[in-house]
Motif scaffolding. Structure first.
Motif, mmCIF file in Angstrom:
data_model
loop_
_atom_site.group_PDB
_atom_site.id
_atom_site.type_symbol
_atom_site.label_atom_id
_atom_site.label_comp_id
_atom_site.label_asym_id
_atom_site.label_seq_id
_atom_site.Cartn_x
_atom_site.Cartn_y
_atom_site.Cartn_z
ATOM 1 N N GLU A 1 0.840 -1.186 0.000
ATOM 2 C CA GLU A 1 0.000 0.000 0.000
ATOM 3 C C GLU A 1 0.880 1.242 0.000
ATOM 4 O OE1 GLU A 1 -3.874 -0.886 2.352
ATOM 5 O OE2 GLU A 1 -2.189 -1.622 3.495
ATOM 6 N N SER A 2 0.241 2.405 -0.112
ATOM 7 C CA SER A 2 1.045 3.620 -0.139
ATOM 8 C C SER A 2 1.800 3.747 1.180
ATOM 9 C CB SER A 2 0.159 4.841 -0.366
ATOM 10 O OG SER A 2 -0.872 4.883 0.577
ATOM 11 N N ASP B 1 -6.645 4.551 -17.974
ATOM 12 C CA ASP B 1 -7.956 3.916 -17.961
ATOM 13 C C ASP B 1 -7.827 2.415 -18.137
ATOM 14 O OD1 ASP B 1 -9.848 5.926 -17.606
ATOM 15 O OD2 ASP B 1 -9.390 6.715 -19.588
ATOM 16 N N VAL B 2 -8.895 1.716 -17.780
ATOM 17 C CA VAL B 2 -8.833 0.249 -17.788
ATOM 18 C C VAL B 2 -8.473 -0.303 -19.158
ATOM 19 C CG1 VAL B 2 -10.005 -1.805 -17.000
ATOM 20 C CG2 VAL B 2 -10.750 0.398 -16.176
ATOM 21 N N HIS C 1 0.326 -1.313 -6.587
ATOM 22 C CA HIS C 1 -0.541 -1.665 -5.473
ATOM 23 C C HIS C 1 -1.622 -2.627 -5.938
ATOM 24 C CE1 HIS C 1 -2.855 1.375 -7.557
ATOM 25 N NE2 HIS C 1 -3.911 0.811 -7.015
ATOM 26 N N ASN D 1 -5.575 1.204 10.509
ATOM 27 C CA ASN D 1 -4.795 1.943 9.523
ATOM 28 C C ASN D 1 -3.337 1.533 9.577
ATOM 29 O OD1 ASN D 1 -6.739 3.975 8.380
ATOM 30 N ND2 ASN D 1 -6.962 4.366 10.571
ATOM 31 N N SER E 1 -12.101 7.731 -18.101
ATOM 32 C CA SER E 1 -12.000 9.173 -17.862
ATOM 33 C C SER E 1 -12.490 9.932 -19.087
ATOM 34 C CB SER E 1 -10.550 9.544 -17.558
ATOM 35 O OG SER E 1 -9.719 9.151 -18.603
ATOM 36 N N ARG F 1 -22.277 15.842 -10.885
ATOM 37 C CA ARG F 1 -22.252 17.247 -10.443
ATOM 38 C C ARG F 1 -23.441 18.024 -10.961
ATOM 39 N NH1 ARG F 1 -16.314 19.042 -8.783
ATOM 40 N NH2 ARG F 1 -15.737 17.000 -8.002
ATOM 41 N N GLN G 1 -26.698 14.696 -1.638
ATOM 42 C CA GLN G 1 -25.352 14.993 -1.164
ATOM 43 C C GLN G 1 -24.317 14.242 -1.966
ATOM 44 O OE1 GLN G 1 -23.977 17.199 1.181
ATOM 45 N NE2 GLN G 1 -25.971 18.062 0.684
ATOM 46 N N PHE H 1 -16.813 12.958 -2.362
ATOM 47 C CA PHE H 1 -15.856 13.250 -3.423
ATOM 48 C C PHE H 1 -14.740 12.227 -3.458
ATOM 49 C CE2 PHE H 1 -17.967 17.160 -2.386
ATOM 50 C CZ PHE H 1 -18.194 17.730 -3.619
ATOM 51 N N GLN H 2 -13.959 12.313 -4.556
ATOM 52 C CA GLN H 2 -12.886 11.337 -4.726
ATOM 53 C C GLN H 2 -11.703 11.613 -3.804
ATOM 54 O OE1 GLN H 2 -11.279 11.128 -8.694
ATOM 55 N NE2 GLN H 2 -9.743 9.652 -8.090
ATOM 56 N N ASP H 3 -11.291 12.881 -3.771
ATOM 57 C CA ASP H 3 -10.022 13.174 -3.109
ATOM 58 C C ASP H 3 -10.266 13.540 -1.648
ATOM 59 O OD1 ASP H 3 -7.625 14.010 -2.251
ATOM 60 O OD2 ASP H 3 -7.385 15.660 -3.663
ATOM 61 N N SER I 1 -8.593 17.093 -0.569
ATOM 62 C CA SER I 1 -9.093 18.425 -0.891
ATOM 63 C C SER I 1 -10.558 18.581 -0.504
ATOM 64 C CB SER I 1 -8.889 18.733 -2.371
ATOM 65 O OG SER I 1 -9.975 18.312 -3.133
ATOM 66 N N SER I 2 -11.200 17.529 -0.007
ATOM 67 C CA SER I 2 -12.616 17.689 0.301
ATOM 68 C C SER I 2 -12.861 18.075 1.759
ATOM 69 C CB SER I 2 -13.395 16.431 -0.059
ATOM 70 O OG SER I 2 -12.844 15.327 0.564
ATOM 71 N N LEU I 3 -11.806 18.231 2.553
ATOM 72 C CA LEU I 3 -11.980 18.706 3.927
ATOM 73 C C LEU I 3 -11.226 20.023 4.100
ATOM 74 C CD1 LEU I 3 -11.382 15.400 5.909
ATOM 75 C CD2 LEU I 3 -13.550 16.366 5.199
ATOM 76 N N GLN J 1 -9.627 7.541 7.007
ATOM 77 C CA GLN J 1 -10.388 8.236 8.044
ATOM 78 C C GLN J 1 -11.002 9.514 7.505
ATOM 79 O OE1 GLN J 1 -7.052 8.193 10.693
ATOM 80 N NE2 GLN J 1 -8.307 7.281 12.296
ATOM 81 N N ASP K 1 -6.093 3.158 -0.404
ATOM 82 C CA ASP K 1 -5.402 1.877 -0.501
ATOM 83 C C ASP K 1 -6.404 0.733 -0.483
ATOM 84 O OD1 ASP K 1 -2.693 2.399 -0.700
ATOM 85 O OD2 ASP K 1 -2.623 3.040 1.389
ATOM 86 N N GLN L 1 -10.004 0.656 1.072
ATOM 87 C CA GLN L 1 -11.162 0.630 0.170
ATOM 88 C C GLN L 1 -12.245 -0.288 0.703
ATOM 89 O OE1 GLN L 1 -10.440 -0.463 -3.899
ATOM 90 N NE2 GLN L 1 -9.225 1.364 -4.322
ATOM 91 N N HIS M 1 -14.627 4.074 -11.976
ATOM 92 C CA HIS M 1 -14.057 3.437 -13.159
ATOM 93 C C HIS M 1 -13.688 1.993 -12.840
ATOM 94 C CE1 HIS M 1 -10.439 4.495 -10.936
ATOM 95 N NE2 HIS M 1 -9.889 3.499 -11.578
ATOM 96 N N ASP M 2 -13.828 1.629 -11.569
ATOM 97 C CA ASP M 2 -13.387 0.308 -11.131
ATOM 98 C C ASP M 2 -14.554 -0.675 -11.193
ATOM 99 O OD1 ASP M 2 -12.538 -1.939 -9.769
ATOM 100 O OD2 ASP M 2 -11.242 -0.786 -8.439
ATOM 101 N N MET N 1 -11.634 23.689 -4.953
ATOM 102 C CA MET N 1 -11.385 22.639 -3.964
ATOM 103 C C MET N 1 -12.693 21.933 -3.660
ATOM 104 S SD MET N 1 -8.238 22.625 -3.273
ATOM 105 C CE MET N 1 -7.609 22.100 -1.700
ATOM 106 N N GLU N 2 -12.568 20.644 -3.361
ATOM 107 C CA GLU N 2 -13.803 19.898 -3.193
ATOM 108 C C GLU N 2 -14.563 20.308 -1.945
ATOM 109 O OE1 GLU N 2 -12.433 15.921 -3.817
ATOM 110 O OE2 GLU N 2 -12.775 16.069 -5.973
ATOM 111 N N TYR N 3 -13.879 20.863 -0.950
ATOM 112 C CA TYR N 3 -14.656 21.265 0.222
ATOM 113 C C TYR N 3 -15.535 22.470 -0.066
ATOM 114 C CZ TYR N 3 -10.652 24.373 1.343
ATOM 115 O OH TYR N 3 -9.650 25.297 1.321
ATOM 116 N N ALA O 1 -22.868 22.235 -2.178
ATOM 117 C CA ALA O 1 -23.855 21.161 -2.255
ATOM 118 C C ALA O 1 -24.703 21.111 -0.992
ATOM 119 C CB ALA O 1 -23.156 19.826 -2.486
#
Lengths: 355, 325, 331
Positions: free
Chosen positions: A54-55, A206-207, A233, A294, B52, B61, B97, B100-102, B105-107, B161, B188, B192, B215-216, C219-221, C227
């Protein structure tokens, strides 16, 4: 630096690389991060070795140590040997000690690297062709301009680019991500390297493009004579590509063996958990298995097994010293007390529990 | 409107203008989403898959009105949210609601966790002031977060977390529909599984509805009830999960499924390798958009766009191959 | 086996609970104070402020007090003393270093040390006030441009570009001429100069703030806040402002240094702070006289060193703040 300081001999002359107790530390404000702590494994000639984790498990740092590309002065190889079988000069060298000038001759020529993000390798202001040419010329300064171009186009064709002449004259930004990765692979191959390090080569793709690149790499494995060190990974990618697999966790190897050993008879609870936690196509499970908790903080790692706090099978003895790698079969090694040999009776006494 | 449906999207179109020059002339349109219709039943998960640039994120969105749609309808609980003005939309916002992915940047890095989760709760007066703190702690515990995290800042948390905090923020608003845009792609593998399990548990306990964008394919297969596959801004196949993974119809879906590497070295797959790259959505090919890469393309594919039709068992696809009779 | 797992969890819990919680602000402070150069800069700035603002209270002399000397007796006479009219008494110009005048006197017979203190007051005040003016204008306009975008953004950004094109020194010469022409007293001239400098400098601030807000907006926040239907003013004051703050603080610190330098340049050219007020710039102006340049280092060196040290100090603080706010930027 006299040559005798870094020339060594290989343990097994059929290996291209031998990692021997490699320790790479990062000295940060917050403390020493033991990114790689006592990693030993071999890369045999012409084989593909997959490094999974993992990372933050140290898999990328291992490869950067091998390329001597660590961010100094924080990142340093603190100990161990990195023996490289330099066939071109019929000697073996210790990359951990080799002077940087010598290393520059090896880097890119004898050991090539493919990064996750192809744009980090490609220079946006030069054409694809001139970049591959330069690569070839550096290794082979005597050949004429014309020959170089022929060779470059050949390389582009080798990696499955149909319009090789057209691509030769275009700039990196004109290509898609998959194409760029092909170009990077062509560049890596252009100097006939002994070893190719591929650090997450398909993660950004992409896949369907990933499938193309994996197919390409697998095809190349037979065509070229190089070993591949594949860092990823994604267990699926490793299963497709690798002959040998090394599983890393928090800077140490927890399990290593042939692909067959790892995927069919995984032994370390972490490896098992990792495999169970990834959903597999067309195999329905009601609930995914998940490893609790974790990854531990890389500063001040505990003295016991790093996986202990997340392990479902942990027993009393796991609170003791970090388990050593145990040879299970001739190829399969695991670092876990669960697989300790039964004659290690003293552990039973300490643990007071069934192993 | 079917009462079982929590969301009905009809003919959603989103074109982004390509502007250039000082005076910002519109040079063309990027057809990010080009006429997509689907619906999600209450309590189920709809998986949206694609590579993508296929427009799956744009759909997510626009449904939240984070991006204004070009045309189309999105009916949630009987009201078309695309027709509402911003003032009337505000009180409805908590009902839809997004995760998000990241998770980085979402907090907001300058807010403690409790404030991140509770900000919108107070904004919409979801609970009484006296119950506020208990409510936040309850939501945090539901998401597997320790109560004492409430005063900590995001920089102390790992990716997994953080994603739990994002889920808690969403959950605190009691939404009807959660759009999850690649919620586990940045995590990871071992983490996940934790997040996917958490999302499934919450769905079971609270009857949540998800639009799961990813995409998975293996993750989508695990979590979804119905799955839609997108290519260049259009849905090309949509069916219940079992149908689409056991018996995919569209050649693109087939290729996509065969491209997933399996963690088993003994399985040798017959992989369908697609030629070339995805065309630019600013200039999609005529006819069937997939014909440039399709191994089974015929003359008709190059000129005529196939209709998106039901081929039985709720299995919809857009392909000429099944149209011959 | 289960009890071990429970114990593991407890161990983890205890470990986490005992961790020191730090707010982002505290982390920034800790990183800042670990930086030696920044601490050095901070020290200089504090010493300078104390020296300039408290120093005059301990100085026996006034800002424009001229000293006379009796050539025969060598006795120094204050300008208020009636004895200055006596024969043989001349202005005590370019006096050497002595215990009564630590840095001697200047070409007009004033105490250099005292004037450095008063000059520092003006230079520092100008620096700080100009930065406040440019922040007021720049942050407001940059914030509006970044947040609303579209046509407003375009208009403001064109304005910024125009302000970048204004030739600064000629403009200052013109303004100074106008101020003199209208007979504005030197006392008020200082205020005009502050405002003019502030207005001329807002463009850089506006561009920076706009850029920062544009990136924060994506930024997503911020998307999450939108939202969730958070009100606009809350979005601005709870999310945007705290996250733009670091860059504003860094820029303000750096700009104080730059402004002090600018002020010295225009005062040196004679279009800034003028007689009888002192500023570090117009004190250095004395070097235009080649005799002073060569023989009386004590007149122009000390204010020059003050400028150098103060500007350097503000730059060190700015650099330290930047590293503290964003440790990744450090190389």
């Amino acid at each position: 630096m006299p040559e005798s300081d870094y020339v060594t001999s290989m343990k097994n002359p059929s290996n291209i690389i031998e990692f021997d107790n490699l320790q790479t530390y990062f000295y940060t404000d917050a403390g020493t991060v033991k990114a790689v702590d006592g990693v030993s494994f071999d890369i045999p000639m012409g084989k593909t070795i997959g490094v999974v984790g993992e990372s933050g498990c140290g898999k990328s740092v291992t490869s950067l140590s091998l390329m001597r590309l660590l961010q100094g002065p924080q990142g340093q190889i603190a100990g161990g040997q990195l023996r490289y079988n330099q066939i071109s000069r019929k000697r073996a060298v210790d990359i951990a000690k080799i002077p940087i000038k010598e290393m520059q001759k090896i880097r890119g020529n004898e050991i090539a690297m493919i990064f996750q993000e192809p744009m980090t390798t490609l220079n946006p202001v030069f054409t694809i062709g001139s970049q591959i040419d330069e690569c070839i010329l550096m290794h082979n300064p005597k050949i004429s301009r014309k020959e170089v171009k022929v060779h470059s186009v050949e390389m582009l064709k080798l990696v499955g680019i149909a319009r090789a002449e057209g691509i030769y004259d275009s700039y990196p930004h004109e290509l898609s991500g998959g194409m760029r990765q092909r170009v990077v692979i062509a560049m890596a191959l252009s100097c006939n390297p002994q070893l190719i390090i591929a650090d997450e080569p398909t993660t950004a793709l992409d896949v369907t493009i990933q499938a193309q690149i994996l197919d390409l790499l697998r095809g190349l494995k037979d065509k070229i004579n190089a070993s591949i060190m594949l860092i990823t990974h994604d267990l699926g990618v490793v299963a497709e590509m690798a002959d040998y697999v090394v599983v890393m966790y928090a800077g140490r190897i927890v399990e290593q063996g042939t692909a067959d050993d790892i995927f069919n008879k995984p032994m370390h609870p972490y490896t098992i958990g990792l495999m169970k936690s990834k959903p597999v196509l067309n195999e329905q499970v009601e609930r995914l298995y998940s490893i609790p908790g974790n990854v531990p903080n890389p500063i001040n790692l505990p003295p016991h097994c790093y996986f202990k706090n997340r392990c479902e099978k942990c027993v009393e003895i796991c609170s003791g010293v970090y388990p050593e790698l145990i040879q299970v079969t001739s190829t399969h090694k695991v670092s876990c007390y669960l697989h300790a040999k039964p004659d290690m009776s003293k552990y039973r006494v300490i643990g007071g529990k069934r192993l | 409107m079917n009462h079982e449906n929590i969301l009905e999207v009809r003919n959603l179109v989103k074109h982004f203008p390509i502007k250039s020059g000082i005076l910002q002339h519109t040079m063309g349109q990027v057809k990010a989403v080009d006429g997509v219709s689907f619906h999600i039943k209450r309590g189920e998960t709809f998986g949206l898959v694609g590579e993508s640039g296929c427009g799956k994120t744009t759909i997510g969105r626009t449904i939240l009105r984070l991006i204004e749609p070009t045309s189309g309808e999105a009916v949630i609980n009987g009201v078309d949210i695309f027709k509402m003005n911003k003032r009337n939309l505000r009180p409805l916002r908590p009902k839809i609601q997004m995760i998000f992915q990241d998770p980085y940047s979402s907090l907001d890095p300058r807010m403690p966790v409790g404030e991140i989760i509770g900000e919108a709760v107070r904004e919409h007066n979801i609970v009484l002031k006296s119950e506020y703190r208990d409510y936040i702690i309850k939501v945090m515990e539901d998401c597997g977060l320790r109560p004492y995290y409430i005063d900590r800042y995001p920089h102390e948390f790992s990716g997994g977390q953080r994603q739990r905090i994002c889920i808690a923020r969403v959950l605190a608003l009691n939404p009807d529909l959660i759009v999850a845009d690649e919620p586990v792609s940045a995590l990871d593998v071992s983490i996940q599984a934790q997040v996917i399990n958490l999302m499934k548990d919450l769905q079971r306990d609270r009857g949540l509805t998800y639009l799961f964008i990813s995409h998975d394919l293996s993750v989508v297969e695990h979590i979804s009830d119905n799955v839609g596959v997108m290519y260049l801004g259009s849905l090309i196949e949509m069916a219940p999960k079992r149908e689409i993974f056991r018996a995919p119809m569209h050649p693109y879906t087939k290729a996509l499924l065969s491209a997933v590497p399996l963690p088993n070295p003994n399985v040798k797959m017959n992989r369908i390798l697609l030629e070339g790259d995805i065309p630019s959505p600013a200039n999609p090919p005529a006819g069937c958009k997939f014909h440039t890469r399709c191994p089974r393309a015929t003359q008709v594919c190059r000129t005529q766009a196939p209709k998106f039709k039901d081929y039985g068992k709720n299995h919809m696809a857009a392909c000429h191959l099944y149209d011959q009779n | 086996m289960d009890d071990i797992r429970i114990r593991n969890e407890k161990e983890q819990d205890e470990f986490e609970q005992n961790q020191v919680i730090m707010t982002p602000g505290q982390m920034v402070m800790r990183r800042f104070f670990r930086n030696k150069l920044a601490g050095f800069g901070m020290g200089i700035v504090i010493v300078m402020i104390l020296f300039c603002f408290l120093g005059p209270f301990f100085s026996p002399y006034g800002e424009y007090e001229i000293f006379y000397i009796n050539k025969q007796t060598g006795e120094e006479i204050d300008m208020k003393d009636p004895r200055i009219k006596e024969a043989g008494v001349i202005i005590n110009i370019k006096a050497p270093l002595s215990s009564s005048h630590l840095f001697g006197t200047d070409a007009d017979g004033r105490d250099v040390l005292t004037r450095i203190m008063y000059g520092g007051r003006i230079s520092l005040t100008v620096g700080i006030c100009v930065v406040i003016v440019e922040l007021l204008v720049g942050v407001t306009l940059g914030g509006i441009a970044g947040y609303y975008g579209g046509k407003i953004d375009m208009i403001i950004m064109r304005l910024v570009e125009i302000f970048y094109c204004i030739p600064f020194i000629p403009l200052m010469l013109v303004i100074s001429a106008i101020l003199v022409g209208y007979g504005i007293s030197p006392k008020y001239k200082i205020f005009y100069i502050m405002v003019v400098l502030g207005i001329l400098n807002w463009a850089g601030v506006a561009r920076m703030v706009r850029g920062q807000i544009l990136s924060l907006r994506e930024m997503e926040y911020m998307q999450a806040a939108k939202a969730a239907g958070i009100r606009t003013y809350k979005k601005i004051f709870k999310h945007l402002v705290p996250n733009v703050m670091p860059i504003i603080i860094i820029m303000a610190t750096m700009d104080i240094g730059t402004t002090i330098l600018t002020e010295s340049v225009i005062s040196y050219l004679g279009v800034g702070i003028s007689f009888p007020y002192a500023s570090w710039g117009n004190m250095v102006n004395a070097v235009t006289n080649s005799i002073i340049l060569k023989n009386y280092l004590n007149i122009w060196m000390p204010p020059g060193i003050c400028i150098l040290l103060t500007v350097l100090a503000f730059n060190f603080i700015g650099d330290g703040l930047r590293d503290a706010f964003d440790p990744k930027m450090k190389r």
